[in-house]
Scaffold this motif. Sequence first.
Motif, short mmCIF file in Angstrom:
data_model
loop_
_atom_site.label_atom_id
_atom_site.label_comp_id
_atom_site.label_asym_id
_atom_site.label_seq_id
_atom_site.Cartn_x
_atom_site.Cartn_y
_atom_site.Cartn_z
N ARG A 1 0.82 -1.20 0.00
CA ARG A 1 0.00 0.00 0.00
C ARG A 1 0.86 1.26 0.00
O ARG A 1 0.53 2.27 -0.63
N ILE A 2 1.98 1.21 0.71
CA ILE A 2 2.85 2.38 0.80
C ILE A 2 3.73 2.53 -0.43
O ILE A 2 4.15 3.63 -0.77
N ALA A 3 4.01 1.42 -1.13
CA ALA A 3 5.03 1.41 -2.18
C ALA A 3 4.81 2.48 -3.23
O ALA A 3 5.76 3.15 -3.68
N ARG A 4 3.57 2.69 -3.65
CA ARG A 4 3.32 3.67 -4.71
C ARG A 4 3.69 5.08 -4.25
O ARG A 4 4.24 5.87 -5.02
N TYR A 5 3.40 5.39 -3.00
CA TYR A 5 3.74 6.72 -2.48
C TYR A 5 5.25 6.88 -2.32
O TYR A 5 5.79 7.97 -2.51
N ASN A 6 5.92 5.77 -1.97
CA ASN A 6 7.38 5.83 -1.86
C ASN A 6 8.05 6.01 -3.21
O ASN A 6 9.21 6.44 -3.28
N ASN A 7 7.35 5.66 -4.28
CA ASN A 7 7.93 5.76 -5.62
C ASN A 7 7.54 7.03 -6.36
O ASN A 7 7.82 7.17 -7.55
N THR B 1 3.86 11.95 1.85
CA THR B 1 3.48 11.38 3.14
C THR B 1 2.11 11.89 3.56
O THR B 1 1.26 11.11 4.02
N PHE B 2 1.86 13.19 3.43
CA PHE B 2 0.55 13.74 3.77
C PHE B 2 -0.54 13.12 2.89
O PHE B 2 -1.64 12.81 3.37
N GLN B 3 -0.24 12.94 1.60
CA GLN B 3 -1.23 12.34 0.70
C GLN B 3 -1.52 10.89 1.10
O GLN B 3 -2.67 10.44 1.06
N TYR B 4 -0.49 10.17 1.51
CA TYR B 4 -0.67 8.79 1.97
C TYR B 4 -1.53 8.75 3.23
O TYR B 4 -2.48 7.95 3.33
N TRP B 5 -1.21 9.59 4.19
CA TRP B 5 -1.99 9.61 5.43
C TRP B 5 -3.46 9.90 5.16
O TRP B 5 -4.35 9.25 5.72
N ALA B 6 -3.73 10.88 4.31
CA ALA B 6 -5.12 11.28 4.05
C ALA B 6 -5.85 10.27 3.18
O ALA B 6 -6.98 9.86 3.50
N ILE C 1 13.63 5.53 4.35
CA ILE C 1 12.35 6.24 4.32
C ILE C 1 11.20 5.25 4.29
O ILE C 1 10.18 5.42 4.97
N GLU C 2 11.35 4.20 3.50
CA GLU C 2 10.32 3.16 3.45
C GLU C 2 10.12 2.51 4.83
O GLU C 2 8.98 2.32 5.27
N ALA C 3 11.23 2.22 5.50
CA ALA C 3 11.13 1.61 6.83
C ALA C 3 10.43 2.54 7.81
O ALA C 3 9.61 2.10 8.64
N GLN C 4 10.73 3.83 7.73
CA GLN C 4 10.09 4.80 8.62
C GLN C 4 8.59 4.87 8.36
O GLN C 4 7.78 4.83 9.29
#
Length: 656
Positions: A65-71, A447-452, A638-641
Amino acid sequence: MRTFSLRSTFRSGLFGLSALALVACAQTGAAPALTDAAATASLRTTKGNLVMEGVPETPAEVKERIARYNNVRGHSFQDWTGEGGILVSTRFADVNQIHEVRFPGGARRQLTFYNEPVNAADVSPGGGAFLFGKDRGGDEYYQSYRFDLKDATITQFSDPGSRNGSGLWSDNGAFVAWARTNAGDPNNDILIGDPANPASVRVALEGDGAIGPVDWSADGKTLVLQRYRSIAKSHIYSLDVATGALTEFNAGDDVAYSGAALLADGSLLTVTDKDSEFQNLVRIAPDGTMMNYTANLGWGVSDWVLSPDEKTVVFTLNEGGLGTIRLLDVASGLVRPGPTLPVGIAGGLVVSPSGAQVGFTFNGATSPADAWSFDLATLNLTRWTEAETGGLAPESFITPVMLDYPNADGMDIPAFIYKPEGPGPHPVIISIHGGPESQSRPGFNSTFQYWANELGLAVVVPNVRGSSGYGKTYVSLDNGVNRKKSVEDIGALLDWIGAQPDLDAGKIVVHGGSYGGYMVLAALIDYPDRLAAGVDIVGISDFKTFLENTEGYRVDLRREEYGDERDPAIAAFFDEISPLKNASKITQPLFIIQGYNDPRVPYTESEQILSAMTASGVKAWFLMAMDEGHGFRKKGNIEAQREAETLFLKEVIGTP
């Protein structure tokens, strides 16, 4: 061409281990020993370069789920190559590197290949080479290099072990000037030399304090220097390169300056807040008289750059966090609008060698940063790069809404909010900037976009008292013994959140880095029943230990802001507001994140608050990257965080 900006960074240092122990840990990757309390109360685990306590394994579905935002990947404009192309900084692998783009929309050709980030490049007049710097593991001991664009030869021209500022080319490209200091030294020296011939480097000035070059005269005989004391105070000097004679412009002024350009008639173009709340573009004549070009604009000048013919200044105006481009005709004083851009932040202005084009970076609220340029005569825009969004639909990104909320002293505090879809009530995460003299601005933040979008969090981003961008009075309102005024503004924000029907006042997490990390700890102490948890990233846990142990040249800069711990009254106040000494009042879960090589807020600030949490039995997670400094810069870390933060938020407020 030097671009001037209000952003200034200064480095503090490591403490807590002997020099030999530091070397051993750096070479082996071993974690430093815990204090006795932490060692007996918790079990520390390692995973590669990461040291953890309490952090569980990340499920595969969370990683996906996070991978797209990390990329998500943006680009920042660096300079013109002199051959019709540009240099940009972007990340193809783990960290940012310098790439060449030969025409708008063209392929990015990577030029630097390092394990550490390379974020900036400065091309020589006429092209042919560029300067760049890099550190090691976030230690901020930057070394300086020359890259030959013809044969890709790289020459290091700085002394190993020293800390070096950005290089400034002379107008003919024969020399570079820069500031250098060494560990524990409060004073910068000014060096001059041919970067292709390191043996030519010489000390032009044994400087005093945080001094550095900002401009050369056209004939190369004079160097303009700026000494930074605080966000409210700096000084401009001219240095005779041959004799070393130093002369101050407007001696006795107790104001802020941001950069300077020496004009052909001997006058000085600069940005200052003299006789104003905001930073203005001014021209200081040789007799000391000053012409203010931007006093009527109502906001502060941010980035600015002078055209090669000295006829036009291109600058950005910080309008409540947004960054718009304006053009100044130096002769007439007329200011006109620049190119029409979407809502966002323009910065990093660079005029082309011919003076016909201006390159810049544009960061939209819902679009990652990209490299653009415009024609100075027609204002026609050209987009050089197109950021990748990791496969996410750009239309799904949430536009932040600007707002003000009242505090107990009758002030309106500026902020902005990202609200997820749906009626709510939404749990809330409050993101607090560092500095403290920084400003949160509504640029793109994955990060903000992921959280929201993914976690359903409303992200509230305040600019509490002490933030820059709102005038010199506002930025000073948390200085010295007024330190807790900024924390009171978080309490006022909690009141505002409680009055919003679509926000869940029972599920609020505070999140911040550096000084923002201190704010997280202070808010947990002052408002324990109104907060669910906190995330403290490279935060100050005790101002006394921070000031006593940070490196020599940074401590005086920070004393200007926080106060002098050698003053008994200030020392007593530091004890009163110390998160470490008030740690027993923290009752909610805390996640502590730190870079081991942090030269600004040493890792021991995090270790000591972790030990206090462990001793009091409060749930505390801990994540430290052994190859990072003041915040994480490498993609894997960053991914780990982000993964660990996701798990922490799920545990403390039940996010999906």
